[in-house]
Motif scaffolding. Structure first.
Motif, PDB file in Angstrom:
ATOM      1  N   ARG A  60      -3.081   4.710   0.959  1.00 38.18           N
ATOM      2  CA  ARG A  60      -4.365   4.246   1.506  1.00 38.18           C
ATOM      3  C   ARG A  60      -5.430   4.211   0.415  1.00 38.18           C
ATOM      4  N   LEU A  61      -5.416   5.236  -0.435  1.00 38.82           N
ATOM      5  CA  LEU A  61      -6.379   5.259  -1.544  1.00 38.82           C
ATOM      6  C   LEU A  61      -6.145   4.038  -2.437  1.00 38.82           C
ATOM      7  N   PHE A  62      -4.885   3.806  -2.756  1.00 40.05           N
ATOM      8  CA  PHE A  62      -4.505   2.697  -3.644  1.00 40.05           C
ATOM      9  C   PHE A  62      -4.869   1.343  -3.008  1.00 40.05           C
ATOM     10  N   ASP A  63      -4.548   1.185  -1.717  1.00 32.89           N
ATOM     11  CA  ASP A  63      -4.720  -0.118  -1.062  1.00 32.89           C
ATOM     12  C   ASP A  63      -6.163  -0.378  -0.631  1.00 32.89           C
ATOM     13  N   ASP A  64      -6.846   0.653  -0.080  1.00 39.12           N
ATOM     14  CA  ASP A  64      -8.117   0.414   0.617  1.00 39.12           C
ATOM     15  C   ASP A  64      -9.356   0.601  -0.265  1.00 39.12           C
ATOM     16  N   HIS A  73     -15.387  -3.634  -9.656  1.00 41.10           N
ATOM     17  CA  HIS A  73     -14.845  -3.726 -11.017  1.00 41.10           C
ATOM     18  C   HIS A  73     -13.426  -4.276 -10.993  1.00 41.10           C
ATOM     19  N   GLY A  74     -13.085  -5.008  -9.914  1.00 42.42           N
ATOM     20  CA  GLY A  74     -11.708  -5.441  -9.783  1.00 42.42           C
ATOM     21  C   GLY A  74     -10.882  -4.268  -9.320  1.00 42.42           C
ATOM     22  N   GLY A  75      -9.737  -4.553  -8.698  1.00 43.64           N
ATOM     23  CA  GLY A  75      -8.912  -3.498  -8.115  1.00 43.64           C
ATOM     24  C   GLY A  75      -8.526  -2.414  -9.093  1.00 43.64           C
ATOM     25  N   SER A  76      -8.135  -2.787 -10.312  1.00 49.05           N
ATOM     26  CA  SER A  76      -7.578  -1.765 -11.208  1.00 49.05           C
ATOM     27  C   SER A  76      -8.670  -0.829 -11.728  1.00 49.05           C
ATOM     28  N   LYS A  80      -8.574   3.264 -11.103  1.00 47.22           N
ATOM     29  CA  LYS A  80      -8.617   4.269 -12.194  1.00 47.22           C
ATOM     30  C   LYS A  80      -9.743   5.257 -11.953  1.00 47.22           C
ATOM     31  N   ARG A  81     -10.884   4.750 -11.447  1.00 51.40           N
ATOM     32  CA  ARG A  81     -12.018   5.656 -11.187  1.00 51.40           C
ATOM     33  C   ARG A  81     -11.677   6.650 -10.078  1.00 51.40           C
ATOM     34  N   TYR A  82     -10.949   6.177  -9.063  1.00 57.04           N
ATOM     35  CA  TYR A  82     -10.615   7.045  -7.930  1.00 57.04           C
ATOM     36  C   TYR A  82      -9.193   7.579  -8.094  1.00 57.04           C
ATOM     37  N   LYS A  83      -9.013   8.403  -9.113  1.00 52.67           N
ATOM     38  CA  LYS A  83      -7.700   9.024  -9.379  1.00 52.67           C
ATOM     39  C   LYS A  83      -7.660  10.396  -8.688  1.00 52.67           C
ATOM     40  N   PRO A  84      -6.717  10.615  -7.754  1.00 57.06           N
ATOM     41  CA  PRO A  84      -6.669  11.921  -7.090  1.00 57.06           C
ATOM     42  C   PRO A  84      -6.199  12.998  -8.068  1.00 57.06           C
ATOM     43  N   ASP A  85      -6.662  14.243  -7.858  1.00 51.98           N
ATOM     44  CA  ASP A  85      -6.188  15.351  -8.691  1.00 51.98           C
ATOM     45  C   ASP A  85      -4.744  15.688  -8.356  1.00 51.98           C
ATOM     46  N   VAL A  86      -4.428  15.607  -7.057  1.00 45.15           N
ATOM     47  CA  VAL A  86      -3.108  16.056  -6.595  1.00 45.15           C
ATOM     48  C   VAL A  86      -2.616  15.125  -5.485  1.00 45.15           C
ATOM     49  N   ILE A  87      -1.315  14.847  -5.499  1.00 44.43           N
ATOM     50  CA  ILE A  87      -0.661  14.241  -4.331  1.00 44.43           C
ATOM     51  C   ILE A  87       0.387  15.261  -3.875  1.00 44.43           C
ATOM     52  N   SER A  93       6.531   9.120   2.673  1.00 47.33           N
ATOM     53  CA  SER A  93       5.733   7.947   3.038  1.00 47.33           C
ATOM     54  C   SER A  93       5.081   7.268   1.836  1.00 47.33           C
ATOM     55  N   ILE A  94       4.888   7.982   0.748  1.00 47.34           N
ATOM     56  CA  ILE A  94       4.247   7.364  -0.423  1.00 47.34           C
ATOM     57  C   ILE A  94       5.198   6.317  -1.009  1.00 47.34           C
ATOM     58  N   ARG A  95       4.646   5.159  -1.381  1.00 44.95           N
ATOM     59  CA  ARG A  95       5.484   4.114  -1.982  1.00 44.95           C
ATOM     60  C   ARG A  95       5.775   4.478  -3.435  1.00 44.95           C
ATOM     61  N   PRO A  96       6.971   4.111  -3.926  1.00 52.12           N
ATOM     62  CA  PRO A  96       7.328   4.459  -5.305  1.00 52.12           C
ATOM     63  C   PRO A  96       6.340   3.882  -6.328  1.00 52.12           C
ATOM     64  N   ASP A  97       5.843   2.644  -6.094  1.00 53.99           N
ATOM     65  CA  ASP A  97       4.912   2.053  -7.072  1.00 53.99           C
ATOM     66  C   ASP A  97       3.612   2.855  -7.130  1.00 53.99           C
ATOM     67  N   VAL A  98       3.171   3.367  -5.975  1.00 56.20           N
ATOM     68  CA  VAL A  98       1.929   4.149  -5.922  1.00 56.20           C
ATOM     69  C   VAL A  98       2.141   5.503  -6.603  1.00 56.20           C
ATOM     70  N   LEU A  99       3.276   6.121  -6.312  1.00 56.32           N
ATOM     71  CA  LEU A  99       3.594   7.421  -6.937  1.00 56.32           C
ATOM     72  C   LEU A  99       3.615   7.284  -8.460  1.00 56.32           C
ATOM     73  N   ASN A 100       4.289   6.251  -8.954  1.00 57.45           N
ATOM     74  CA  ASN A 100       4.386   6.058 -10.410  1.00 57.45           C
ATOM     75  C   ASN A 100       3.025   5.751 -11.025  1.00 57.45           C
ATOM     76  N   TYR A 101       2.222   4.960 -10.298  1.00 56.02           N
ATOM     77  CA  TYR A 101       0.889   4.589 -10.806  1.00 56.02           C
ATOM     78  C   TYR A 101       0.051   5.842 -11.046  1.00 56.02           C
ATOM     79  N   TYR A 102      -0.051   6.698 -10.020  1.00 56.73           N
ATOM     80  CA  TYR A 102      -0.923   7.873 -10.156  1.00 56.73           C
ATOM     81  C   TYR A 102      -0.303   8.927 -11.089  1.00 56.73           C
ATOM     82  N   ARG A 103       1.020   9.030 -11.088  1.00 52.26           N
ATOM     83  CA  ARG A 103       1.653   9.980 -12.031  1.00 52.26           C
ATOM     84  C   ARG A 103       1.320   9.583 -13.465  1.00 52.26           C
TER      85      ARG A 103
END
Ligand SMILES: Nc1ncnc2c1ncn2[C@@H]1O[C@H](COP(=O)(O)OP(=O)(O)OP(=O)(O)O)[C@@H](O)[C@H]1O
Ligand SMILES: Cc1ncc(C[n+]2csc(CCO)c2C)c(N)n1
Length: 270
Positions: A60-64, A73-76, A80-87, A93-103
């Protein structure tokens, strides 16, 4: 004794941090759940000292968030500004692309897939309570975004979390309302910020009947009144004053409606 002092509640986290001069701020933590992000999520983010996504909440953070920020500033850039400290969660339920992005951005990933007995929200709250020192915990308030609406089992699970952590201040939020627990060992003073919340509100006993509740500041006050499921519960009540007070011999849920467009109003009125 602290128990004799009222517990003060004020939804300051719904106002821009810059407007909160002269108040001792709470230490806020934010948990994002797997529900559409409430429109005021960027504001909650700015208040928070630590930000977690519960499993699919990261999607939801990634998509919304880019859309909520008006694509500034465009999606990306927004992501980057809204990077969570922890997942944290059981990671089903987390999508692999989202997990890899934030990792790759440096977010800490905590996989609790071995625990299928507590919810992802519960796991995140336990993490936050470990994270803060006892001193900071005394002023801690955990904001939970996306806790209501959608699946009823999840909603009830989220409310149960309020009861499981009844000594911690936790606020469940959706676009439409907030819910928090008022423990019966304290009396409560709820300061109403009418630019962002109200007038509709409710006081609801949870789990067990409540023998006696007394309130001030509502259109339909309780006066040593019994409430129980199957009998009276106070829904569709209306806030009348700037302060609502509540005393009760059992824990109650307090809920109040949130105003649409309140932040536009806030920006117009300095
Ligand atoms: N529809 C919803 N309404 C309210 N809260 C929700 C909803 N969906 C998810 N949540 C909250 O977000 C957290 C993370 O959601 P997620 O979908 O990752 O959980 P989950 O454990 O995979 O759910 P399940 O396996 O039951 O579908 C949940 O623990 C719950 O607190
Ligand atoms: C009696 C009972 N009911 C449901 C579950 C299932 N469950 C509860 S929390 C959770 C984790 C969700 O991320 C799961 C799968 C259980 N364990 N025990």
């Amino acid at each position: 004794m602290a128990e004799n002092l009222p517990m003060i509640h004020r939804s300051s986290f719904l106002l821009p941090p810059t407007t909160l001069t002269g108040q001792v701020p709470a230490t806020y933590a934010l948990i994002i759940l797997n529900q559409r992000l409430p429109r005021f999520s960027p504001l909650l983010w700015d208040h928070a000292k630590v930000r977690l996504c519960a499993d699919g909440g990261a999607n939801r953070l990634f998509d919304d968030m880019p859309e909520l920020c008006g694509g500034e500033h465009g999606g990306s850039g927004v992501r980057k500004r809204y990077k969570p400290d922890v997942i944290k969660g059981d990671m089903d339920s987390i999508r692999p692309d989202v997990l890899n992005y934030y990792r790759d951005l440096g977010t800490k990933i905590v996989d609790n897939s071995d625990d299928q007995d507590t919810t992802d929200l519960h796991k995140c709250i336990a993490y936050i309570l470990d994270f803060f020192s006892d001193e900071r915990k005394s002023n801690l308030c955990i904001l939970v975004a996306g806790a209501l609406g959608g699946r009823f089992d999840h909603e009830m699970g989220n409310i149960n979390t309020l009861c499981r952590f009844s000594t911690t201040r936790i606020v469940l939020l959706s676009d439409d309302c907030l819910i928090q627990l008022l423990p019966s060992n304290r009396h409560h003073e709820i300061s109403i910020i009418s630019s962002v919340e109200g007038p509709h509100c409710g006081l609801i006993p949870i789990g067990i009947p409540c023998g006696s509740s007394t309130t001030t500041g509502l259109q339909w006050n309780l006066d040593n009144t019994e409430m129980r499921f199957g009998g009276l519960v106070s829904t569709s009540n209306i806030v009348k004053g700037e302060t609502v007070t509540v005393r009760s011999d059992s824990d109650l849920l307090w809920t109040i409606s949130l105003k649409k467009n309140s932040h536009e109003d806030e920006r117009q009125t300095p």
